[in-house]
Design an enzyme around this catalytic site. Structure first.
Site, PDB file in Angstrom:
ATOM      1  N   ASP B 304       0.847  -1.182   0.000  1.00 20.43           N
ATOM      2  CA  ASP B 304       0.000   0.000   0.000  1.00 20.43           C
ATOM      3  C   ASP B 304       0.883   1.233   0.000  1.00 20.43           C
ATOM      4  OD1 ASP B 304      -2.643  -0.836  -0.095  1.00 20.43           O
ATOM      5  OD2 ASP B 304      -2.521  -1.551   1.976  1.00 20.43           O
ATOM      6  N   GLN B 377     -19.121  18.682   1.591  1.00 15.12           N
ATOM      7  CA  GLN B 377     -19.858  19.384   0.540  1.00 15.12           C
ATOM      8  C   GLN B 377     -18.987  20.457  -0.122  1.00 15.12           C
ATOM      9  OE1 GLN B 377     -21.635  18.804   3.598  1.00 15.12           O
ATOM     10  NE2 GLN B 377     -22.448  16.999   2.512  1.00 15.12           N
ATOM     11  N   THR B 378     -18.388  21.333   0.703  1.00  7.92           N
ATOM     12  CA  THR B 378     -17.633  22.437   0.113  1.00  7.92           C
ATOM     13  C   THR B 378     -16.268  21.987  -0.364  1.00  7.92           C
ATOM     14  OG1 THR B 378     -16.675  23.015   2.235  1.00  7.92           O
ATOM     15  CG2 THR B 378     -18.740  24.106   1.654  1.00  7.92           C
ATOM     16  N   SER B 381     -11.542  24.663   3.053  1.00  9.76           N
ATOM     17  CA  SER B 381     -11.510  25.179   4.411  1.00  9.76           C
ATOM     18  C   SER B 381     -10.877  26.559   4.346  1.00  9.76           C
ATOM     19  CB  SER B 381     -10.702  24.257   5.324  1.00  9.76           C
ATOM     20  OG  SER B 381      -9.349  24.249   4.908  1.00  9.76           O
ATOM     21  N   LYS B 392      -8.930  27.636   0.909  1.00 12.79           N
ATOM     22  CA  LYS B 392      -8.052  26.738   0.159  1.00 12.79           C
ATOM     23  C   LYS B 392      -8.793  25.420  -0.009  1.00 12.79           C
ATOM     24  CE  LYS B 392      -5.350  24.271   3.666  1.00 12.79           C
ATOM     25  NZ  LYS B 392      -6.135  24.395   4.889  1.00 12.79           N
ATOM     26  N   ASP B 515      -5.150  -4.219   6.439  1.00 11.28           N
ATOM     27  CA  ASP B 515      -5.699  -4.085   7.780  1.00 11.28           C
ATOM     28  C   ASP B 515      -7.214  -3.941   7.774  1.00 11.28           C
ATOM     29  OD1 ASP B 515      -5.733  -1.621   6.643  1.00 11.28           O
ATOM     30  OD2 ASP B 515      -4.449  -0.643   8.136  1.00 11.28           O
TER      31      ASP B 515
END
Lengths: 591, 679
Positions: B304, B377-378, B381, B392, B515
């Site tokens: 991973d 949704q947006t 921040s 941003k 995991d």
């Protein structure tokens, strides 16, 4: 040792190297049933054979069916040969009127020729009629060789296969091995031999007047010494060339005459001698290229070839050195080689072949499981005689018998790869096939058989004065070697005789026949089981973590495994035979 | 990499316990499972019976026969000791642990916050316990409060304490380990009988150890060789009789024992046990030896990206302003927008702004700032402060925001965003109302040393595949930078499964770590599936190994341990067989010296007498087993090299060394025993 001798040896090996690829690729094409230039002639014959015998050529067999077909075919062939020998007195092509062969000898001979051993407890010219020689012995020479090739091809197919249950069709492989491979080379080779003076006729034996009549003395029934003058000699005849050539190409080795390839009608000239030696190695060498071709790893084929060539050179060098050095007890005799003198130990060797050609022939015939001889191995120096013996003990894998050498060495390859794989931290793989418990088990079984037979029968014989040691002509270590050589030759399916052993007794006839049968078929059965199991596996793609089987390192490891297994098994008995004889000779004792 | 072991190999307590076990293992019903050593025991039994009868009769060579018999028994005991000591190491650890399990009491916190003292064995999943310094952690669990240094030596043999803390990768604690400093609160994750401790105890002492496939194959090879040598020795007697020198049974048994592969036969099971033990020392619990072997065969490692190849989080690498905006303005705005952002990405932006432009932290409270948190949704921040409105976020979300405020995102923005994405980064666009200021380049940070490890793996022929949810462009860039061979982008659990199956169909073995519950099918499908201890129960049950450290990089060490296990077996087999050459040269001339004095030429070691020669070979054969115990338990040195190079090295060391070493060893023993007057 002379420069001339070394040139002969190296030129021979070069010739074998040259034929490897063309012959190998040709065989790969033949057994993949691809088109070859012989198809226009042989194709129709092949189809007729299948139609007459009811063979379904497109039917693929699992290893079990393949094996059973081979066993059934061998059994029928063996019974046929037994019957032919017993009945030859009433059958045609018998100008000398030779009687039927005794049961134990007939059994021994039938086993011998069916197993590609060609151990001969008889003298050909005084025992076998022309019909037996041609329809019985020469026929078996072809069939046992073809079976060997077919079995080698099966093993190679199994390695190349990916998750397959079937391995091909026994009858098709036999037919193609005979028609495409053995018959053409023998046809050409036999004519070449005739050109050198090998006879090919059905004439009764000729009686000729001796130029220089000889007087001999014998003791008659009343104990009186009787002198007799011999004025004429009987010269044996027969269809020799046709049998001689398959004897070499098929690594059978059973001579038409008792003297085998030392007889001038079997091997008249240095050229016929070279041709014979070349024929012994040709097909077996070619099969290494077939291996490379069919597994798509030509360099692996060469690695196997290289391991074989190394062991061959090691053997011939030792034998040549030992024979050329001569006998230290004859220190006051001139044993130096010169223009008019071959030097060294010439006892038991033909003057027309000399030392180099004799040791070369002896090495080749025991490397391959041929067993034809052009010199008496019994008369070699102890170390010179050790070489043919060890060659056979290593399992007849130095080029080896046609086919048998290939599947024999592949079993060692499996073991070598197993050890190598563990040493590099991987579940061992051979050309992408994982080597697992069952594979190791079958490989070990196949390797165990020959030493078991040789050691047990030799052990019984040397402590049984009534039927064992009574047959040996020489006491001490040399006598031990004579018995050891016989069983080794039988179990390894070589067929050469060391001489010095009266082997035509019920004990030796029966036990040697058993050695030959066990040494062939009990190796083949685990080998086929191994092949069947390998074919079933998926191919793991190679990576840097896979140990490569194409390198000199691999070839050395393979040599190491073959030598270690052989030497560790036989060192104790060898040390009581030829090795101690060597030290005793240097201390002034001979046997 | 290899951790220091608290138990030295020759730990007196272990040796003492091992000696007792070694004698107990003489029971033929136990011995028969090891065919090579069973043959030795049978030989020793035979000579003992003969020895007793000779004692009554008074044989001339009684002293020699007695010594041979004793050394034959010593050979069996040495092999048993090796196995017993390998088992003993695990047992000693398990015993300590069992004590911890039965004697520990736990402080359980009730739902109302009060505590009670209960026996550790009564704890169930989801109980919450408080562990204070000096106490044992009562059961497996996850730290939910606090930080502590924990001594895990009881399980791992590692004496240095480790830090366990709430949250993050190192929150898992194991029952039976001891808190050294500070206190932690632990939520129990295992029911009684299902803890790591229970599993380890059952692994070490529970059901009989299953032989692994390669071990079975090797055992067959060794048995085959034993049969060959049995034949060679049994048939030697008739040849000896023919030569006029019949051999005593003592000499024949001595020869047989020297020839059969006792070195590897005696150490084989110790090697297997030690291999499992090494894994446990690396905090990996393997469910079967088969999985450990498979690890050595792995062709493809699925790793991973996040947490394995890269650090868990992306970090800001540079500020890329649009035309008309200075870099420091952009940095200033970016820092403002991130001040309240507690994510690692946000913190890295603040750090970068400070490092490159000296922009210091500001007291948000003094400016009456309004923090706008990130929402799904947006997908943005930011912060509203002093009339400024800085945001941003992902390129398309910020573009939407700018348009909503009447602005137009420029084409230059698109170009920058594309470029960053192509380079494997994440573009974070910074805007103020209707104006786009520029882009922050967030970059995956590759863990130190990963490139070298992948190079090493490649040299071993192992392909690494990076699994990531990123788009192919990003994935390709990271893959290139990290040096992995291949990648699977936008990977779903189904894709992962399909990849594993595709590799397996072409004959390859696949290893992976996982995991999550959705990893479970792939973990089960993979040939080596390592579940993280912090992972879900489903994942742990699907895999065939559990890593207690929950460190996905450990897959690489697991592969090395698997390889080392096979290599140790292979090299000792080679060594064992190569030894036989020297033994022949010692024993054969000695056996036949009277019948054939000329054979003394083979006595190249110039051993003093026939008796001393045979005895020396037998003694060497027994002592070499003991001498190789450390190698068997530690494993041969492993270096990541291509197979061909590894083989060349191992053949030289163990093959050639195996031929040469006994010549020297037997000679030395011969000198010693003749000097002591023993033969």
């Amino acid at each position: 040792m002379t420069l001339n001798g070394w040139i002969q040896i190296l030129l021979f090996l070069a010739a074998v190297a040259l034929v490897t690829v063309p012959l190998g690729r040709f065989m790969a094409a033949v057994f993949a049933r691809e088109r070859t230039w012989l198809d226009p002639v042989l194709g129709p014959i092949e189809r007729i054979i299948y139609r007459l015998t009811g063979v379904n050529a497109s039917h693929d067999m699992r290893w079990t069916e393949y094996g059973l077909s081979m066993l059934a075919f061998s059994l029928v062939s063996m019974l046929g040969l037994y019957a032919l020998q017993r009945l030859q007195g009433v059958l045609p092509f018998n100008p000398q009127g030779l009687p039927g062969v005794a049961p134990d000898l007939a059994f021994n001979t039938a086993a011998s020729f069916t197993t590609n051993t060609n151990w001969q407890a008889y003298a050909g010219e005084t025992t076998m009629s022309y019909l037996t020689q041609m329809a019985g012995l020469a026929y078996q020479n072809f069939m046992s060789a073809a079976a060997g090739i077919a079995l080698a091809i099966v093993f190679i197919r199994a390695i190349a296969a990916r998750e397959r249950e079937t391995l091909g069709n026994f009858w098709v492989d036999m037919t193609r091995a005979t028609l495409w491979v053995l018959l053409p080379v023998c046809l050409v080779g036999a004519l070449a031999l005739v050109s050198q003076g090998v006879v090919q006729n059905f004439k009764p034996y000729e009686r000729v007047q001796l130029v220089d009549p000889q007087t001999t003395t014998t003791t008659d029934a009343r104990g009186q010494t009787v002198a007799a003058t011999v004025t004429e000699q009987v010269i044996a005849q027969g269809p020799v060339a046709s049998q001689e050539i398959i004897k070499q190409f098929g690594t059978n080795g059973g001579g038409f005459f008792n003297a085998n390839s030392a007889h001038p009608f079997e091997n008249p000239t240095p050229l016929s001698n070279v041709l014979a030696m070349f024929a012994i190695f040709a097909i077996s060498a070619g099969l290494t290229a077939t291996l490379g071709q069919m597994t798509q790893s030509p360099r692996h084929g060469w690695a196997v070839w290289g391991a074989m060539a190394f062991l061959f050179l090691a053997g011939v060098t030792t034998a040549y050195w030992a024979e050329a050095a001569g006998n230290p007890l004859l220190a006051d005799t001139d044993q130096q080689s010169g223009a008019m003198c071959p030097g060294g130990n010439m006892e038991g060797k033909e003057a027309r072949f000399g030392i180099a050609s004799s040791v070369l022939f002896a090495t080749i015939t025991t490397d391959a499981s041929c067993g034809a001889v052009n010199a008496m191995h019994d008369s070699f120096t102890p170390l010179g005689g050790l070489v043919p013996l060890v060659n056979m003990m290593l399992g007849e894998v130095i080029f080896g018998g046609v086919g048998a050498g290939m599947y024999g060495i592949l079993i060692f390859v499996v073991l070598a790869v197993f050890i190598a794989g563990l040493m590099v931290g991987r579940t061992p793989e051979y050309l992408g096939k994982k080597i697992e418990a069952f594979d190791v088990q079958m490989a070990m079984l196949a390797v165990l058989v020959v030493p078991l037979v040789v050691l047990v029968f030799t052990g019984i014989s040397v402590v049984s004065p009534a039927f064992g040691t009574s047959s040996i002509w020489n006491p001490g270590p040399h006598g031990l070697t004579e018995i050891l050589y016989a069983y080794t030759s039988g179990a390894a399916n070589n067929g050469s005789a060391f001489a010095g052993l009266s082997a035509n007794t019920p004990w030796y006839n029966v036990t040697l026949a058993a050695s030959m049968l066990v040494g062939r078929f009990l190796v083949i059965i685990p080998m086929l089981a191994l092949a069947g199991n390998l074919a079933r596996k998926n191919l793991v793609p190679p990576s840097l973590g896979t140990f490569p089987v194409t390198t000199p390192l691999f070839a050395s490891l393979l040599v190491g495994v073959i030598v270690i297994v052989g030497v560790l098994t036989f060192f104790p008995v060898l040390s009581l035979g030829p090795i101690v004889e060597h030290f005793l000779m240097r201390a002034g004792t001979t046997f | 990499m290899a951790k220091t072991q608290t138990l030295s190999i020759w730990e007196p307590a272990l040796v003492r316990a091992g000696l007792v076990d070694a004698v107990r293992k003489l029971d033929p019903r136990v011995m028969v499972r090891n065919p090579v050593m069973f043959v030795v025991e049978a030989g020793a039994g035979l000579t003992t019976v003969l020895l007793v009868s000779h004692w009554f009769k008074g044989a001339a060579a009684f002293g020699f026969e007695l010594q041979i018999t004793l050394w034959l028994w010593a050979t069996v005991l040495c092999a048993n000791l090796a196995e017993a000591m390998a088992e003993g190491r695990g047992k000693a650890q398990a015993d300590t642990l069992r004590k911890a399990r039965t004697e520990t009491f736990a402080t359980r916190r009730r739902a109302d916050g009060t505590t009670e003292t209960v026996p550790a064995a009564s704890l169930r999943r989801d109980d919450v316990v408080i562990v204070r310094p000096g106490e044992f952690i009562p059961s497996d669990g996850e730290v939910i409060e606090g930080v502590a240094s924990v001594d895990e030596s009881a399980i791992t043999g590692e004496s240095a304490p480790v830090i366990r803390e709430a949250g993050g990768d190192r929150s898992a604690v194991t029952g039976g380990t001891k808190v050294l400093s500070d206190g932690i609160t632990v939520r129990v994750t295992a029911d009684p009988g299902h803890t790591f401790l229970d599993r380890m105890i059952s692994l070490v002492e529970g059901a009989e150890r299953q032989k692994t496939p390669n071990e079975i194959a090797l055992n067959i090879l060794l048995s085959g060789l034993t049969i060959v040598f049995l034949m060679a020795v049994v048939t030697l007697q008739p040849f000896a009789i023919y030569a006029g020198a019949p051999q005593s049974i003592f000499v024949l048994v001595a020869l047989l024992v020297c020839l059969i592969p006792t070195t590897i036969g005696g150490l084989l099971s110790a090697i297997g046990i030690a291999g499992m033990d090494r894994l446990i020392q690396h905090n990996v619990l393997a469910m079967s030896g088969r999985a450990v072997e498979a690890a050595g065969d792995v062709h493809t490692l699925l790793l991973d990206k996040t947490g394995t190849i890269t650090l868990g989080n992306r970090q800001a690498a540079e500020f890329l302003p649009l035309p008309g905006v200075t870099e420091s303005d952009l940095a200033d705005a970016a820092q403002l927008a991130s001040l309240a952002d507690e994510t690692p990405e946000g913190r890295s932006i603040v750090v970068l702004a400070k490092q490159q432009y000296g922009i210091r932290g500001r007291d948000l409270a003094a400016h009456a700032a309004v923090v706008v948190p990130f929402t799904a949704q947006t997908r943005m921040s930011g912060i509203d402060l002093d009339g400024r409105e800085v945001r941003k976020g992902a390129a398309d979300s910020v573009a939407k925001y700018v348009r909503a405020n009447g602005g137009t995102p420029s084409t230059e923005l698109d170009a920058i965003v594309q470029r960053i994405a192509r380079a494997g980064g994440t573009p974070l666009v910074v805007a103020e109302r209707d104006r786009v200021l520029g882009v922050i380049h967030l970059k995956d940070v590759i863990k130190g040393g990963m490139r070298e490890r992948f190079t090493a793996l490649r040299a071993m022929g192992i392909k690494t595949v990076m699994i990531t949810g990123d788009n192919p462009l990003t994935a390709a860039a990271i893959a290139r930078e990290a040096g992995v061979d291949d990648f699977l982008a936008e990977a779903t659990p189904e894709d992962k499964m399909a990849l594993i199956q595709r590799e397996q169909r072409s004959g390859k073995l696949v290893a992976m770590t996982g995991d999550g519950t959705n990893d479970a099918p792939a973990l089960a499908q993979a040939d080596v599936g390592v579940a993280m201890n912090t992972g879900t129960q489903a994942a742990k049950e699907a895999g065939n190994m559990v890593d207690l450290d929950s460190n996905p990089t450990k897959l690489i060490e697991i592969v090395e341990i698997g390889k080392q296990l096979l290599m140790t077996r292979g090299t000792l087999t080679t060594f064992s067989i190569a030894n036989d050459v020297a033994k022949y040269f010692a024993i054969i001339p000695a056996m036949f010296l009277t019948a054939y004095p000329a054979l003394d030429a083979l006595n190249i070691m110039r051993l003093r007498t026939p008796e001393s020669a045979i005895l020396s070979a037998v003694i060497f054969n027994a002592l070499v087993i003991v001498a190789l115990v450390p190698l068997a338990l530690r494993g041969v040195q492993f270096t990541p090299l291509p197979a061909a190079a590894l083989l060349r090295r191992n053949l030289l060391v163990y093959g050639l060394g195996g031929v040469v070493a006994p010549f020297a060893g037997i000679k030395v023993i011969d000198v010693v025993i003749t000097t002591l007057g023993l033969a």
